[in-house]
Design an enzyme around this catalytic site. Structure first.
Site, PDB file in Angstrom:
ATOM      1  N   ASP A 118       0.830  -1.209   0.000  1.00  0.00           N
ATOM      2  CA  ASP A 118       0.000   0.000   0.000  1.00  0.00           C
ATOM      3  C   ASP A 118       0.867   1.264   0.000  1.00  0.00           C
ATOM      4  O   ASP A 118       1.851   1.351   0.752  1.00  0.00           O
ATOM      5  CB  ASP A 118      -0.875  -0.025   1.272  1.00  0.00           C
ATOM      6  CG  ASP A 118      -1.930   1.055   1.288  1.00  0.00           C
ATOM      7  OD1 ASP A 118      -2.805   1.030   0.418  1.00  0.00           O
ATOM      8  OD2 ASP A 118      -1.881   1.929   2.175  1.00  0.00           O
TER       9      ASP A 118
ATOM     10  N   GLU B  93      14.002 -15.399   0.402  1.00  0.00           N
ATOM     11  CA  GLU B  93      14.387 -16.519   1.276  1.00  0.00           C
ATOM     12  C   GLU B  93      13.403 -17.675   1.117  1.00  0.00           C
ATOM     13  O   GLU B  93      13.650 -18.778   1.581  1.00  0.00           O
ATOM     14  CB  GLU B  93      14.357 -16.078   2.758  1.00  0.00           C
ATOM     15  CG  GLU B  93      15.497 -15.163   3.151  1.00  0.00           C
ATOM     16  CD  GLU B  93      15.247 -14.505   4.518  1.00  0.00           C
ATOM     17  OE1 GLU B  93      14.281 -14.873   5.225  1.00  0.00           O
ATOM     18  OE2 GLU B  93      16.020 -13.593   4.852  1.00  0.00           O
TER      19      GLU B  93
END
Ligand code: NOJ
Length: 553
Positions: A216, A266
């Protein structure tokens, strides 16, 4: 002209790291999708009960707008706790069940993350207000002394996006910055604790199986508040952003996303991210870079007039940009912030550019223009076929598959949007596109739930319901289902080739001989050679009528 934006073949392999590049993503505004417990507010179990509907649409992923604990000062974009579920919407275990249900159905899940501001009820802000000036707790936000003899004037004359001052005063006299509502204090991204905490949040949801994030106001995090603060008349225009504005789209923001990308990478597959960044197209590429968020929303088609030349310019520019930075384009016509496009396309043309600068929140009190519902729906159907034939990912907003119109007639007393209150009624706000979905032709709340609906549904809603459209091959719901099924088989490879027929048509081919042609003109045009697989409105013999898109192979 040929565009060869970097794209990969769409894949059903859940471990595909590139799944988002060609995905059709369906946005759910959770409080208005489906209500499982009859309290008038949609919830996670409601979504779980509709997974079958989502798969029957043929989408690839769901984007869930905020479902976090919130006092709803801004529809959930005022987050009290980033790592929990609003009890009115469910629990963390409901969330896990939702992830399992979506994944079980072969769908991905993207969640909203709101890093520019917390809510004023977030424990950090409560602590900040209770702590003295200059404290570590205040440093997580942007506090300043006021101006004027007694400090009771705001530190600058800046306006919030929703209207009124961008500063609010705390009981001890200091002021804090809020680019949106006063209940949404802006965070200080120069503060290490703020940075670390968002990495924890990214991991929290990624560990729970979330496949991606919608970021956002991604372009607002880094600010330059060096004093003296410039007055608003001296601020550069946001639309001409070049990194010089103190509040928006500053270079430093990209360091944050480089850090986020490392965390997202990751995971296997890496978590995707898409930036909501209202910046000029050329500056959008940075947000969408591979060492940044990877993808950024492009609202250019949403803001373009219904005009073949304007659409083509937007498409060419965005495909070229995506190719340059190895991202993939995003396309969108509707979301929870704008007037539904089936209504926008039925509005009289606004010579001042109706969709600029938030005017798309239309329908200010007493000034509602007449909507040509038939034209609006016809163009919306043509637009979606055009969009779905483009390379890149397409973002759909709940209800557009029903051809749903904006609800312009919500009574003032029921409005919830801070844009309405802060503009003192000058903007009617965004509630009209957030009215709970109609699932059935009749019944209390048209099948949304067993109780009422937190925003009043109009009587005409039932005729747009899923039930009303389900068995009708000419319905907008059927059009979306067919289009998504056809696209699934054809959306491969890179690029498109333009074919110049008439200036009021947009005609292009995609790999595999897939053609899309849209007639923006007033009179029917000849259909190109090929077998028509789908058209947004009935054809007139061998002719493509006005405001219609056809797909051919
Ligand atoms: C963009 C969101 O889409 C909108 O709904 C919200 O009001 C603002 N950001 C502030 O969070």
């Amino acid at each position: 002209m040929t565009s060869t934006a970097t794209l990969v073949t769409r894949s059903d392999d859940p471990s595909d790291p590139d799944w988002w590049r060609q995905a059709v993503v369906y946005q759910i505004y959770p409080r208005s999708f489906a209500d499982s417990n009859g309290d008038g507010v949609g919830d996670l179990q409601g979504i779980i009960s509709r997974v079958q509907y989502l798969t029957s649409l043929g989408i690839d992923a769901v984007w869930l707008s905020p479902f976090y604990p919130s006092a709803l000062a801004d529809g959930g974009y005022d987050v009290d706790d980033y790592r929990d579920v609003d009890p009115r919407l469910g629990t963390l275990s409901d969330f896990d069940e939702l992830v399992a249900a979506l994944h079980g159905a072969g769908l991905k899940l993207i969640v909203d993350i709101v890093p520019n501001h917390t809510s004023n009820l977030h424990e950090w802000f409560q602590e900040a207000v209770a702590s003295p000036k200059g404290s570590a707790a205040r440093d997580r936000y942007i506090f300043r002394d006021g101006t004027g003899a007694d400090g009771n004037e705001p530190p600058s004359d800046w306006d919030s996006v929703f209207g009124g001052s961008a500063w609010a005063q705390t009981p001890d006299g200091q002021w804090y910055l809020h680019l949106f509502a006063a209940e949404q204090p802006d965070l200080n991204w120069g503060n290490a604790e703020v940075r670390d905490d968002f990495l924890t949040t990214l991991r929290f949801w990624s560990d729970r199986g979330v496949d991606g994030f919608r970021v956002d106001v991604a372009h607002a995090l880094v600010k330059d508040l060096t004093e003296p603060l410039p007055s608003k008349s001296a601020l550069p225009r946001q639309s001409e952003s070049n990194g010089a504005h103190p509040l928006w789209d500053r270079e430093g923001v990209h360091e944050i996303y480089t850090e986020w990308r490392k965390v997202l990478n990751e995971y296997d597959p890496p978590r995707s991210a898409v930036a909501e960044a209202f910046v000029p197209a050329a500056r959008r590429a940075r947000y969408a870079s591979a060492d940044g968020l990877g993808q950024a929303f492009n609202f250019d088609l949403l803001q373009a007039d219904w005009d073949s030349g304007k659409f083509r310019a937007v498409i060419e520019e965005n495909l070229a940009l995506a190719e340059e930075n190895g991202s993939s384009s995003t396309w969108v016509f509707s979301n929870h912030d704008v007037v539904r496009h089936a209504t926008r396309y039925g509005l009289p043309t606004d010579p001042e550019g109706a969709w600029q600068d938030g005017k798309a929140w239309l329908l200010s009190n007493g000034t509602e223009p007449t909507v040509d519902v038939e034209q609006g729906l016809r163009r919306a159907r043509a637009a979606v076929l055009l969009m779905l034939a483009l390379p890149g990912s397409a973002y759909l907003y709940q209800g557009e598959e029903l051809g749903l119109q904006e609800v312009g007639e919500l009574p003032a007393a029921s409005l919830q949007d801070p844009a309405y209150f802060r503009s003192k009624g000058a903007e009617k706000g965004r509630d009209g596109c957030r009215v709970p979905l109609p699932w059935t032709i009749g019944g209390l709340s048209f099948g949304f739930g067993s109780g009422g609906s937190h925003l009043l549904q109009p009587t005409w809603f039932g005729s747009y319901s899923v039930e009303a459209q389900e068995g009708d091959p000419s319905s907008t719901l059927s059009l979306y289902r067919k289009a998504l099924a056809v696209r699934r088989g054809l959306q491969t490879g890179a690029g498109l080739d333009w074919i110049d027929d008439t200036e009021w048509a947009l005609h292009f081919t995609r790999p595999g001989g897939w053609q899309s042609v849209t007639n923006f003109g007033a009179a029917p045009i000849e259909l190109p050679e090929g077998a028509v697989v789908l058209s947004s409105s009935p054809l007139e013999g061998a002719k493509l009528p006005t405001d219609t898109t056809a797909w051919l192979i």
